[in-house]
Scaffold this motif. Structure first.
Motif, PDB file in Angstrom:
ATOM      1  N   ALA A   1       0.772  -1.044   0.064  1.00  0.00           N
ATOM      2  CA  ALA A   1       0.029   0.045  -0.166  1.00  0.00           C
ATOM      3  C   ALA A   1       0.895   1.226  -0.043  1.00  0.00           C
ATOM      4  CB  ALA A   1      -0.675  -0.066   1.146  1.00  0.00           C
ATOM      5  N   LEU A   2       0.723   2.249  -0.936  1.00  0.00           N
ATOM      6  CA  LEU A   2       1.353   3.399  -1.057  1.00  0.00           C
ATOM      7  C   LEU A   2       0.961   4.496  -0.296  1.00  0.00           C
ATOM      8  CD1 LEU A   2       2.185   2.930  -4.886  1.00  0.00           C
ATOM      9  CD2 LEU A   2       3.597   2.228  -2.878  1.00  0.00           C
ATOM     10  N   ALA A   3       1.573   5.038   0.489  1.00  0.00           N
ATOM     11  CA  ALA A   3       1.165   6.042   1.412  1.00  0.00           C
ATOM     12  C   ALA A   3       2.419   7.128   1.135  1.00  0.00           C
ATOM     13  CB  ALA A   3       0.877   5.745   2.888  1.00  0.00           C
ATOM     14  N   ASP A   4       1.864   8.722   1.107  1.00  0.00           N
ATOM     15  CA  ASP A   4       2.823   9.720   1.111  1.00  0.00           C
ATOM     16  C   ASP A   4       3.743   9.675   2.288  1.00  0.00           C
ATOM     17  OD1 ASP A   4       1.748   9.957  -1.504  1.00  0.00           O
ATOM     18  OD2 ASP A   4       0.567  11.889  -0.914  1.00  0.00           O
ATOM     19  N   HIS A   5       3.102   9.552   3.245  1.00  0.00           N
ATOM     20  CA  HIS A   5       3.981   9.903   4.573  1.00  0.00           C
ATOM     21  C   HIS A   5       4.888   8.617   4.801  1.00  0.00           C
ATOM     22  CE1 HIS A   5       0.680   7.139   6.035  1.00  0.00           C
ATOM     23  NE2 HIS A   5       1.410   6.809   7.162  1.00  0.00           N
ATOM     24  N   LEU A   6       4.655   7.492   4.371  1.00  0.00           N
ATOM     25  CA  LEU A   6       5.407   6.391   4.388  1.00  0.00           C
ATOM     26  C   LEU A   6       6.786   6.076   3.252  1.00  0.00           C
ATOM     27  CD1 LEU A   6       2.872   3.498   5.144  1.00  0.00           C
ATOM     28  CD2 LEU A   6       4.306   4.530   6.671  1.00  0.00           C
ATOM     29  N   ASN A   7       6.440   6.814   2.472  1.00  0.00           N
ATOM     30  CA  ASN A   7       7.195   6.532   1.038  1.00  0.00           C
ATOM     31  C   ASN A   7       7.559   8.060   0.612  1.00  0.00           C
ATOM     32  OD1 ASN A   7       7.244   3.899   1.161  1.00  0.00           O
ATOM     33  ND2 ASN A   7       5.145   3.953   0.462  1.00  0.00           N
ATOM     34  N   PRO A   8       7.846   9.007   1.049  1.00  0.00           N
ATOM     35  CA  PRO A   8       8.168  10.265   0.739  1.00  0.00           C
ATOM     36  C   PRO A   8       8.955  10.654  -0.390  1.00  0.00           C
ATOM     37  CG  PRO A   8       9.282  10.261   2.824  1.00  0.00           C
ATOM     38  CD  PRO A   8       8.592   8.744   2.614  1.00  0.00           C
ATOM     39  N   GLY A   9      10.110   9.769  -0.565  1.00  0.00           N
ATOM     40  CA  GLY A   9      10.918  10.092  -1.863  1.00  0.00           C
ATOM     41  C   GLY A   9      10.458   9.272  -3.027  1.00  0.00           C
ATOM     42  N   CYS A  10       9.295   8.484  -3.041  1.00  0.00           N
ATOM     43  CA  CYS A  10       8.605   7.959  -4.204  1.00  0.00           C
ATOM     44  C   CYS A  10       7.370   8.573  -4.636  1.00  0.00           C
ATOM     45  CB  CYS A  10       8.455   6.498  -3.659  1.00  0.00           C
ATOM     46  SG  CYS A  10      10.025   5.749  -3.435  1.00  0.00           S
ATOM     47  N   VAL A  11       7.304   9.626  -3.856  1.00  0.00           N
ATOM     48  CA  VAL A  11       5.557  10.398  -4.037  1.00  0.00           C
ATOM     49  C   VAL A  11       5.306  10.465  -5.699  1.00  0.00           C
ATOM     50  CG1 VAL A  11       4.069  12.174  -3.652  1.00  0.00           C
ATOM     51  CG2 VAL A  11       5.399  10.982  -1.801  1.00  0.00           C
ATOM     52  N   ASP A  12       6.367  11.228  -6.307  1.00  0.00           N
ATOM     53  CA  ASP A  12       6.261  11.399  -7.851  1.00  0.00           C
ATOM     54  C   ASP A  12       6.357  10.296  -8.548  1.00  0.00           C
ATOM     55  OD1 ASP A  12       9.056  10.770  -7.255  1.00  0.00           O
ATOM     56  OD2 ASP A  12       9.755  12.077  -8.769  1.00  0.00           O
ATOM     57  N   LEU A  13       7.042   9.189  -8.360  1.00  0.00           N
ATOM     58  CA  LEU A  13       6.785   7.962  -9.280  1.00  0.00           C
ATOM     59  C   LEU A  13       5.564   7.429  -8.627  1.00  0.00           C
ATOM     60  CD1 LEU A  13      10.223   6.331  -8.865  1.00  0.00           C
ATOM     61  CD2 LEU A  13       9.223   7.117 -10.714  1.00  0.00           C
ATOM     62  N   VAL A  14       4.917   7.353  -7.782  1.00  0.00           N
ATOM     63  CA  VAL A  14       3.273   6.771  -7.394  1.00  0.00           C
ATOM     64  C   VAL A  14       2.542   7.429  -8.362  1.00  0.00           C
ATOM     65  CG1 VAL A  14       1.743   6.578  -5.659  1.00  0.00           C
ATOM     66  CG2 VAL A  14       4.126   5.982  -4.969  1.00  0.00           C
ATOM     67  N   GLU A  15       2.703   8.928  -8.158  1.00  0.00           N
ATOM     68  CA  GLU A  15       1.914   9.840  -9.013  1.00  0.00           C
ATOM     69  C   GLU A  15       1.823   9.520 -10.425  1.00  0.00           C
ATOM     70  OE1 GLU A  15       2.702  13.740  -7.873  1.00  0.00           O
ATOM     71  OE2 GLU A  15       1.672  13.475  -5.794  1.00  0.00           O
ATOM     72  N   GLN A  16       2.860   9.467 -11.100  1.00  0.00           N
ATOM     73  CA  GLN A  16       3.123   9.195 -12.403  1.00  0.00           C
ATOM     74  C   GLN A  16       2.500   7.835 -12.817  1.00  0.00           C
ATOM     75  OE1 GLN A  16       7.358   9.361 -13.466  1.00  0.00           O
ATOM     76  NE2 GLN A  16       7.588  11.591 -12.884  1.00  0.00           N
ATOM     77  N   LEU A  17       2.917   6.820 -11.883  1.00  0.00           N
ATOM     78  CA  LEU A  17       2.393   5.319 -12.427  1.00  0.00           C
ATOM     79  C   LEU A  17       0.688   5.443 -12.125  1.00  0.00           C
ATOM     80  CD1 LEU A  17       2.960   2.409 -12.859  1.00  0.00           C
ATOM     81  CD2 LEU A  17       2.928   1.954 -10.377  1.00  0.00           C
ATOM     82  N   MET A  18       0.078   6.171 -11.327  1.00  0.00           N
ATOM     83  CA  MET A  18      -1.104   6.440 -11.045  1.00  0.00           C
ATOM     84  C   MET A  18      -1.833   6.911 -12.388  1.00  0.00           C
ATOM     85  SD  MET A  18      -2.213   4.622  -8.652  1.00  0.00           S
ATOM     86  CE  MET A  18      -1.537   3.911  -7.073  1.00  0.00           C
ATOM     87  N   SER A  19      -1.279   7.787 -12.827  1.00  0.00           N
ATOM     88  CA  SER A  19      -1.762   8.669 -13.908  1.00  0.00           C
ATOM     89  C   SER A  19      -1.397   7.847 -15.206  1.00  0.00           C
ATOM     90  CB  SER A  19      -0.929  10.000 -14.269  1.00  0.00           C
ATOM     91  OG  SER A  19       0.282  10.006 -14.301  1.00  0.00           O
ATOM     92  N   CYS A  20      -0.666   7.112 -15.231  1.00  0.00           N
ATOM     93  CA  CYS A  20      -0.369   6.229 -16.564  1.00  0.00           C
ATOM     94  C   CYS A  20      -1.491   5.052 -16.415  1.00  0.00           C
ATOM     95  CB  CYS A  20       1.087   5.557 -16.284  1.00  0.00           C
ATOM     96  SG  CYS A  20       1.474   4.415 -17.588  1.00  0.00           S
ATOM     97  N   HIS A  21      -1.824   4.588 -15.328  1.00  0.00           N
ATOM     98  CA  HIS A  21      -2.750   3.614 -15.194  1.00  0.00           C
ATOM     99  C   HIS A  21      -4.206   4.188 -15.611  1.00  0.00           C
ATOM    100  CE1 HIS A  21      -0.587   0.623 -12.383  1.00  0.00           C
ATOM    101  NE2 HIS A  21       0.068   0.513 -13.789  1.00  0.00           N
ATOM    102  N   ALA A  22      -4.350   5.389 -15.119  1.00  0.00           N
ATOM    103  CA  ALA A  22      -5.661   6.232 -15.475  1.00  0.00           C
ATOM    104  C   ALA A  22      -5.660   6.523 -16.862  1.00  0.00           C
ATOM    105  CB  ALA A  22      -5.782   7.361 -14.794  1.00  0.00           C
ATOM    106  N   GLU A  23      -4.485   6.816 -17.668  1.00  0.00           N
ATOM    107  CA  GLU A  23      -4.731   7.184 -19.054  1.00  0.00           C
ATOM    108  C   GLU A  23      -4.583   5.942 -19.945  1.00  0.00           C
ATOM    109  OE1 GLU A  23      -1.139   9.534 -19.410  1.00  0.00           O
ATOM    110  OE2 GLU A  23      -2.021  11.192 -18.143  1.00  0.00           O
TER     111      GLU A  23
END
Length: 101
Positions: A4-26
């Motif tokens: 499970a990806l949470a911003d407060h648990l993985n602060p260094g990977c937030v941008d990659l999480v957002e990019q992956l989520m947008s890739c999946h959405a698009e």
């Protein structure tokens, strides 16, 4: 599959999480054929590095806690040994006094 990806648990990977989520959405269907695999692999690598950093930090903290607890136990043990030696000496004095009586 990542945890499970949470911003407060993985602060260094937030941008990659957002990019992956947008890739999946698009790319609703293309994601099943490897469209987002590069982002997913980069995210997995980032999460692995953060995990190792946390693990090393926790190891250092655990060793420090263990050393503090050991010092307290050693101090308590020394105090107990002193107390027992004192009581032993008192008993011996009491026996010696009874033998003279």
């Amino acid at each position: 599959m990542h945890p499970a990806l949470a911003d407060h648990l993985n602060p260094g990977c937030v941008d990659l999480v957002e990019q992956l989520m947008s890739c999946h959405a698009e790319n609703r269907w293309a994601k099943f054929f490897g469209k987002c695999n590069a982002l997913s692999e980069a995210l997995n690598k980032c999460l692995g590095e953060e995990f190792e950093e946390r693990r090393k930090k926790q190891l250092v903290e655990a060793r420090a806690r263990k050393a503090r607890v050991k010092a307290i136990w050693d101090e308590t043990k020394a105090d107990d040994e002193e107390h027992m030696a004192f009581e032993r000496a008192q008993r011996e004095r009491a026996r010696a006094q009874q033998n003279y009586s």
